[in-house]
Motif scaffolding. Structure first.
Motif, mmCIF file in Angstrom:
data_model
loop_
_atom_site.group_PDB
_atom_site.id
_atom_site.type_symbol
_atom_site.label_atom_id
_atom_site.label_comp_id
_atom_site.label_asym_id
_atom_site.label_seq_id
_atom_site.Cartn_x
_atom_site.Cartn_y
_atom_site.Cartn_z
ATOM 1 N N THR A 297 75.041 5.601 -1.984
ATOM 2 C CA THR A 297 74.270 6.428 -2.914
ATOM 3 C C THR A 297 73.353 5.552 -3.752
ATOM 4 O OG1 THR A 297 76.146 7.972 -3.109
ATOM 5 C CG2 THR A 297 74.444 8.110 -4.811
ATOM 6 N N ALA A 298 72.092 5.913 -3.813
ATOM 7 C CA ALA A 298 71.145 5.245 -4.720
ATOM 8 C C ALA A 298 71.119 6.040 -6.022
ATOM 9 C CB ALA A 298 69.759 5.221 -4.101
ATOM 10 N N VAL A 299 71.426 5.360 -7.129
ATOM 11 C CA VAL A 299 71.424 6.024 -8.431
ATOM 12 C C VAL A 299 70.113 5.661 -9.138
ATOM 13 C CG1 VAL A 299 72.728 6.403 -10.570
ATOM 14 C CG2 VAL A 299 73.924 5.617 -8.509
ATOM 15 N N MET A 300 69.381 6.674 -9.560
ATOM 16 C CA MET A 300 68.069 6.414 -10.193
ATOM 17 C C MET A 300 68.016 7.048 -11.580
ATOM 18 S SD MET A 300 65.620 6.896 -6.894
ATOM 19 C CE MET A 300 66.523 8.224 -6.137
ATOM 20 N N PRO A 301 68.520 6.314 -12.562
ATOM 21 C CA PRO A 301 68.448 6.870 -13.921
ATOM 22 C C PRO A 301 67.090 6.581 -14.559
ATOM 23 C CG PRO A 301 70.170 5.148 -13.723
ATOM 24 C CD PRO A 301 69.260 5.048 -12.541
ATOM 25 N N GLY A 302 66.685 7.477 -15.433
ATOM 26 C CA GLY A 302 65.576 7.189 -16.348
ATOM 27 C C GLY A 302 66.149 6.454 -17.558
ATOM 28 N N ALA B 219 83.396 12.285 -5.941
ATOM 29 C CA ALA B 219 84.471 13.275 -5.800
ATOM 30 C C ALA B 219 84.188 14.376 -4.776
ATOM 31 C CB ALA B 219 84.763 13.899 -7.175
ATOM 32 N N VAL B 220 82.974 14.456 -4.216
ATOM 33 C CA VAL B 220 82.738 15.497 -3.200
ATOM 34 C C VAL B 220 83.579 15.187 -1.959
ATOM 35 C CG1 VAL B 220 80.395 16.072 -4.003
ATOM 36 C CG2 VAL B 220 80.693 14.370 -2.168
ATOM 37 N N SER B 221 83.767 16.187 -1.119
ATOM 38 C CA SER B 221 84.677 15.992 0.025
ATOM 39 C C SER B 221 84.111 14.948 0.996
ATOM 40 C CB SER B 221 84.899 17.312 0.760
ATOM 41 O OG SER B 221 83.911 17.467 1.751
ATOM 42 N N GLU B 222 84.977 14.426 1.847
ATOM 43 C CA GLU B 222 84.588 13.366 2.793
ATOM 44 C C GLU B 222 83.518 13.819 3.781
ATOM 45 O OE1 GLU B 222 88.245 12.122 4.531
ATOM 46 O OE2 GLU B 222 88.910 11.214 2.634
ATOM 47 N N ARG B 223 83.295 15.135 3.855
ATOM 48 C CA ARG B 223 82.303 15.658 4.805
ATOM 49 C C ARG B 223 80.872 15.460 4.303
ATOM 50 N NH1 ARG B 223 84.835 20.700 6.765
ATOM 51 N NH2 ARG B 223 82.725 21.479 7.019
ATOM 52 N N SER B 224 80.717 15.070 3.028
ATOM 53 C CA SER B 224 79.363 14.996 2.446
ATOM 54 C C SER B 224 79.113 13.654 1.778
ATOM 55 C CB SER B 224 79.186 16.072 1.361
ATOM 56 O OG SER B 224 79.535 17.327 1.849
ATOM 57 N N VAL B 225 77.834 13.313 1.712
ATOM 58 C CA VAL B 225 77.432 12.142 0.922
ATOM 59 C C VAL B 225 76.198 12.517 0.098
ATOM 60 C CG1 VAL B 225 76.194 11.193 2.935
ATOM 61 C CG2 VAL B 225 76.618 9.749 0.979
ATOM 62 N N VAL B 226 76.262 12.233 -1.183
ATOM 63 C CA VAL B 226 75.080 12.419 -2.039
ATOM 64 C C VAL B 226 74.275 11.135 -1.880
ATOM 65 C CG1 VAL B 226 74.234 12.795 -4.384
ATOM 66 C CG2 VAL B 226 76.397 13.846 -3.654
ATOM 67 N N GLU B 227 73.119 11.223 -1.255
ATOM 68 C CA GLU B 227 72.366 9.996 -0.943
ATOM 69 C C GLU B 227 71.613 9.455 -2.156
ATOM 70 O OE1 GLU B 227 70.035 11.097 2.469
ATOM 71 O OE2 GLU B 227 71.697 10.619 3.829
ATOM 72 N N GLU B 228 71.183 10.370 -3.041
ATOM 73 C CA GLU B 228 70.398 9.925 -4.198
ATOM 74 C C GLU B 228 70.752 10.735 -5.435
ATOM 75 O OE1 GLU B 228 66.259 10.202 -3.108
ATOM 76 O OE2 GLU B 228 66.448 8.585 -1.631
ATOM 77 N N ILE B 229 70.812 10.042 -6.556
ATOM 78 C CA ILE B 229 70.965 10.724 -7.852
ATOM 79 C C ILE B 229 69.706 10.377 -8.650
ATOM 80 C CG2 ILE B 229 72.269 10.877 -10.003
ATOM 81 C CD1 ILE B 229 74.671 9.624 -8.564
ATOM 82 N N LEU B 230 68.949 11.388 -9.038
ATOM 83 C CA LEU B 230 67.768 11.170 -9.893
ATOM 84 C C LEU B 230 68.038 11.902 -11.197
ATOM 85 C CD1 LEU B 230 64.869 10.193 -10.327
ATOM 86 C CD2 LEU B 230 64.066 12.228 -9.125
ATOM 87 N N ILE B 231 68.139 11.158 -12.278
ATOM 88 C CA ILE B 231 68.532 11.764 -13.561
ATOM 89 C C ILE B 231 67.626 11.204 -14.659
ATOM 90 C CG2 ILE B 231 70.496 10.121 -13.606
ATOM 91 C CD1 ILE B 231 71.983 12.113 -15.421
ATOM 92 N N ARG B 232 67.033 12.126 -15.419
ATOM 93 C CA ARG B 232 66.035 11.714 -16.421
ATOM 94 C C ARG B 232 66.407 12.258 -17.796
ATOM 95 N NH1 ARG B 232 61.673 12.251 -12.121
ATOM 96 N NH2 ARG B 232 60.387 10.395 -12.452
ATOM 97 N N PRO B 233 65.871 11.635 -18.864
ATOM 98 C CA PRO B 233 66.046 12.220 -20.195
ATOM 99 C C PRO B 233 65.439 13.628 -20.219
ATOM 100 C CG PRO B 233 65.033 10.036 -20.346
ATOM 101 C CD PRO B 233 65.073 10.396 -18.894
ATOM 102 N N MET B 234 66.016 14.487 -21.043
ATOM 103 C CA MET B 234 65.581 15.887 -21.115
ATOM 104 C C MET B 234 64.066 16.000 -21.275
ATOM 105 S SD MET B 234 66.579 18.871 -20.934
ATOM 106 C CE MET B 234 65.341 20.161 -20.891
ATOM 107 N N GLN B 235 63.470 15.148 -22.082
ATOM 108 C CA GLN B 235 62.020 15.237 -22.332
ATOM 109 C C GLN B 235 61.211 14.354 -21.370
ATOM 110 O OE1 GLN B 235 60.825 17.576 -24.249
ATOM 111 N NE2 GLN B 235 62.915 18.160 -24.829
ATOM 112 N N GLY B 236 61.848 13.867 -20.310
ATOM 113 C CA GLY B 236 61.126 13.114 -19.286
ATOM 114 C C GLY B 236 61.086 11.628 -19.550
ATOM 115 N N ASP B 237 60.308 10.928 -18.744
ATOM 116 C CA ASP B 237 60.265 9.465 -18.831
ATOM 117 C C ASP B 237 59.628 8.983 -20.136
ATOM 118 O OD1 ASP B 237 61.454 9.117 -16.359
ATOM 119 O OD2 ASP B 237 59.552 9.188 -15.284
#
Ligand SMILES: NC(=O)c1ccc[n+]([C@@H]2O[C@H](COP(=O)([O-])OP(=O)(O)OC[C@H]3O[C@@H](n4cnc5c(N)ncnc54)[C@H](OP(=O)(O)O)[C@@H]3O)[C@@H](O)[C@H]2O)c1
Length: 235
Positions: free
Chosen positions: A179-184, A216-234
């Motif tokens: 999984t690539a985690v991409m936080p703002g 924690a998702v089941s072994e059948r799945s992979v979340v490849e990317e997480i993109l998460i930003r502050p509420m008001q954006g970058d």
């Protein structure tokens, strides 16, 4: 026996929040950082709160290839399955490609990209033998968006996203998730001295919650990317 999570740069900020989140869920953890004092503080504070979990700490500068190998040997010497590996260690020096100090790219490549590349390669034989595992690479919004003050930091984070995508394809046959985690912007020591209000930033705990949810998702799945930003954006 508890499951094990390994977090590079686990003594502060996002890495520390990830350790606390997983330890609260019953994991043992391995943390490394350059400053032994910060690791000792983490040890005291987590083990007094989370008595069912064990924390191992190791002092290493992961920008140095030999120290990556020493850290990897420490992990394998524990003789445990590695359920989660979080390649989180890294730092940000703002600047422009034209004007940043000589060597900025090389130094940030060592800390932000090659640390993850080298440690992952050292641990892959163990992970493949297990036939399961989950690798998170701490990328950034700067992995997908160029901005004027990003300089070489953004170059390293684009590269780390590329590393994550290649690894994801390679590791499918071994059931190892990537999984690539991409936080703002996330309020940590990296933002020390900022004049912006606290509310403009995400909490490190929110990034940690997302990482835990993806694991924690089941072994059948992979979340490849997480993109998460502050509420008001970058910022
Ligand atoms: N905060 C943000 O806004 C943000 C946004 C997107 C992505 N990120 C990424 O998230 C990761 C963590 O950032 P953070 O904001 O939580 O930073 P932080 O609070 O400064 O923590 C960085 C952690 O990494 C360790 N570290 C740094 N260089 C290291 C090295 N060469 N070898 C071993 N450990 C090292 C630090 O400990 P020592 O100093 O003791 O080594 C510390 O434990 C970084 O990869 C960063 O690029 C952060």
């Amino acid at each position: 026996m508890n499951k094990l999570i390994v977090v590079t740069g686990g003594s502060k900020g996002i890495g520390r929040s990830i350790i606390e989140r997983f330890m609260a869920a019953g994991f043992d953890a391995v943390a490394c950082a350059r400053k032994t004092d910060d690791l000792k503080r983490l040890e005291t504070e987590t083990t007094s709160k989370l008595k069912e979990s064990k924390l191992y700490t190791f002092t290493a500068d992961l920008a140095q290839p030999e120290q990556v190998k020493e850290f990897a040997s420490f992990i394998t010497s524990l003789n445990r399955s590695i359920t989660v590996l979080v390649n989180n260690a890294g730092y940000f020096v703002p600047g422009s490609l034209a004007d940043e100090p000589e060597g900025a790219l090389e130094q940030m490549m060592d800390a932000n990209l090659f640390s993850a590349y080298r440690l992952t390669r050292c641990l892959l034989p163990t992970l493949k033998q297990q036939g399961h595992g989950h690798i998170f690479n701490m990328c950034s919004v700067a992995s997908i968006k160029a901005y004027a003050n990003g300089g070489s930091y953004a170059v390293t984070k684009f590269a780390l996203l590329g590393f994550s995508k290649c690894l994801r394809e390679e590791l499918k046959p071994w059931n190892i998730r990537v999984t690539a985690v991409m936080p703002g912007a996330t309020l940590t020591a990296s933002w020390q001295g900022t004049h912006l209000p606290e509310e403009r930033f995400m909490k490190a705990e929110d990034v940690a919650d997302m990482v835990y949810a993806c694991w924690a998702v089941s072994e059948r799945s992979v979340v490849e990317e997480i993109l998460i930003r502050p509420m008001q954006g970058d910022i």
